[in-house]
Design a protein around this motif. Structure first.
Motif, PDB file in Angstrom:
ATOM      1  N   ILE A 262       9.663 101.394  56.069  1.00  0.00           N
ATOM      2  CA  ILE A 262       9.886 102.030  57.219  1.00  0.00           C
ATOM      3  C   ILE A 262       8.760 102.180  58.099  1.00  0.00           C
ATOM      4  N   TYR A 323      12.437  98.465  57.985  1.00  0.00           N
ATOM      5  CA  TYR A 323      13.437  99.282  58.899  1.00  0.00           C
ATOM      6  C   TYR A 323      12.415  99.504  60.040  1.00  0.00           C
ATOM      7  N   SER A 325      12.016 103.012  62.611  1.00  0.00           N
ATOM      8  CA  SER A 325      12.673 104.197  62.910  1.00  0.00           C
ATOM      9  C   SER A 325      12.130 104.812  64.239  1.00  0.00           C
ATOM     10  N   VAL A 358      16.197 103.211  60.485  1.00  0.00           N
ATOM     11  CA  VAL A 358      16.621 104.774  60.008  1.00  0.00           C
ATOM     12  C   VAL A 358      16.178 105.630  61.008  1.00  0.00           C
ATOM     13  N   ALA A 449      21.956 101.060  59.129  1.00  0.00           N
ATOM     14  CA  ALA A 449      20.695 100.585  59.334  1.00  0.00           C
ATOM     15  C   ALA A 449      20.690  98.961  59.095  1.00  0.00           C
TER      16      ALA A 449
END
Ligand code: GLC
Ligand code: CA
Length: 519
Positions: A262, A323, A325, A358, A449
């Motif tokens: 992330i 991901y 965030s 996320v 996600a």
């Protein structure tokens, strides 16, 4: 090759707890680990699946604990290593992961490694930090001179009291700059891995890495730092494949390539975050909040073009391996609630909790805690102090944070300071909406996600589709004060809505409104 992303991230929602400000279990005026353990019921009730704790290690707290003296020991004011293990075990029982802050780039001046490094006599820590080889070589004033009798200047990583650990230089321009494969730089890498192993063995489920791109010096295109993290994370993931690595890098394309799962889109680096929430980052908080042009404001003067250009470029390049965030906020920037009312915050929350990647809620943002203005700086907070005040649990002394007469920071003095107690049972509160959104995200694969993201309409309102194998959910948010009428995909089951009416495929959005539905 990127290690597979941990599966639990697909429906994860993080909660960022600033340990000193969450809950004080022993009345000394400062939050602690037992206090966090005591509030796990709340964390669970909200639906958060993971917590990230800002640094909890021994420190003189000149930068709120981002200046570590001992990487292997919990600061006494927060408790003991056993308290951490107990907290992690207690969280695990509830299915909540616990992520620690890894301040990999620097230590406190008081760290024993630095004290040894600052000695004129050669020892095993001589090269642990970046030093020039003469007190007069300040590298154009980039280095700090005259600290000790060692003839040289040290490099700081952030404040003067945070000397930079030495992982080497990618491009070498001066004789004292060591290459990344110098044995002393490699030894530092091993130490870092040891720190990671140490806390993982005690129950940590991963790390948020502070200033993750800062470790390798003179590394203009990031190739050196990407190589370093690939090595460190690659080896860590062999032992802990299910643990998460989160970067404070703000450059997802690089961070995910470096092996992180992330990366945060925040105020530094890319512009994406600031165009949504704070148009420009200036030198003081005032510069930031004087602008009314960010997208999520009633004024409706923002746009999505800059955000989407950057976001989509990074999202498309990284979605297979990691991901993005977009947090509600953090301890470094003004609270989301600054210059926003509850309805504006709700619109922002709908967006933040329905995007791919996320989500992360900064403690107190779920009740709209205010940025408390006019506080003197605490522990290196400066203008960040106003975003770090204690959690407001209920009305009464210190809003239920502590029984102390002298809490380390006051709680919000406003008469109408929001509290968990007031919002918990109010179905129209920001807290209730946050809880509903987290539950929706966990119940609907399309909102998770990994699920696809397609833009349907930009500017006001923002309309996008989220798609999983056998479900499509549409999210439409109008943060502006102006009524908007646009065509949207025909709704099936409506999951959440406020202020939107749909007739024959045309939706009318009242001021600050939103709808989330299946098609
Ligand atoms: C990160 C932290 C910030 C800290 C700095 C130096 O940006 O979030 O709070 O001051 O690094 O460690
Ligand atoms: Ca305490």
């Amino acid at each position: 090759m990127h290690a597979p992303k941990p599966k639990w991230l697909n429906d994860a929602v993080f909660y960022n707890i600033y340990p000193q400000s969450f809950y004080d279990s022993n009345g000394d005026g400062i939050g602690d680990l037992k206090g966090i353990a005591a509030k796990l019921d709340y964390v669970q009730e909200m639906g958060y699946t993971a917590i990230w704790l800002n640094p909890i290690f021994v420190s003189p707290f000149r930068d709120a604990g981002y200046d570590i003296t001992d990487f292997y020991k919990v600061a006494p004011r927060y408790g003991t290593n056993e308290d951490f293990a107990a907290l992690a075990a207690e969280a695990k029982k509830r299915g909540i992961k616990v992520v620690l802050d890894l301040v990999a780039g620097h230590t406190s001046l008081e760290c024993e490694w630095f004290q040894q490094s600052a000695k004129p006599e050669k020892n095993q820590y001589t090269n642990r930090y970046v030093w020039s080889n003469s007190v007069w070589d300040t590298d154009g004033n980039a280095l700090i001179s005259g600290y000790s009798d060692r003839d040289g200047c040290y490099m700081k990583n952030f404040f003067y009291c945070q000397p930079a650990l030495n992982y080497g230089f990618k491009v070498i321009t001066r004789p004292w700059q060591l290459p990344m494969d110098h044995p002393d730089c490699l030894a530092m890498r091993e130490e870092l891995l040891n720190v990671m192993r140490f806390w993982s063995a005690l129950g940590a489920d991963g790390f948020r890495v502070d200033l993750a791109s800062s470790l390798v010096k003179n590394d203009p295109d990031g190739e050196g730092i990407i190589e370093l993290w690939n090595d460190v994370i690659g080896r860590y993931k062999v032992e802990y494949p299910d643990n998460v690595l989160i970067a404070e890098w703000c450059h997802p394309k690089r961070a995910i390539r470096a092996g992180f799962d992330i990366d945060f889109l925040i105020h530094s680096g890319l512009k994406a975050y600031t165009t949504l929430f704070r148009y420009e980052r200036g030198t003081s908080v005032n510069d930031e909040f004087n602008s009314g042009d960010s997208y999520f404001r009633r004024a409706g003067k923002g746009g999505l073009t800059e955000f989407l250009n950057e976001y989509l470029e990074h999202y498309n390049a990284t979605k297979a391996d990691g991901y993005i965030s977009i947090p509600t906020g953090n301890h470094d920037i003004p609270r989301l609630s600054l210059l926003r009312d509850t309805e504006e915050l709700k619109a922002a929350m709908v967006f933040l909790l329905t995007m791919p990647g996320v989500p992360l809620v900064y403690y107190g943002d779920e009740i709209g805690m205010r940025y408390v203005e006019g506080l003197s700086s605490k522990e290196g907070g400066f203008n960040r102090t106003g975003s770090r005040t204690p959690m407001q649990w209920e009305n009464g002394k210190n809003h239920g944070f502590s029984t102390s007469d002298t809490p380390y920071l006051p709680t919000d003095p406003a008469e109408a300071a929001p509290t968990v107690a007031a919002q918990r049972n109010d179905p129209h509160s920001l807290l209730s909406l946050t809880k509903t959104l987290i539950a929706l995200r966990k119940a609907h694969p399309a909102l998770m996600a990994d699920s696809a993201f397609d833009v349907v309409h930009t500017d006001y309102p923002f309309v996008y589709k989220r798609t999983a194998a056998d479900e499509t959910v549409v999210v439409a948010v109008n943060p502006s004060d102006a009524t908007q009428t646009v065509e949207i995909p025909t709704p099936g089951e409506v999951l959440l809505q406020s202020g939107v009416t749909v007739e024959n495929g045309t939706a009318t959005f009242d001021a600050v409104s939103y709808i989330v539905y299946k098609i």
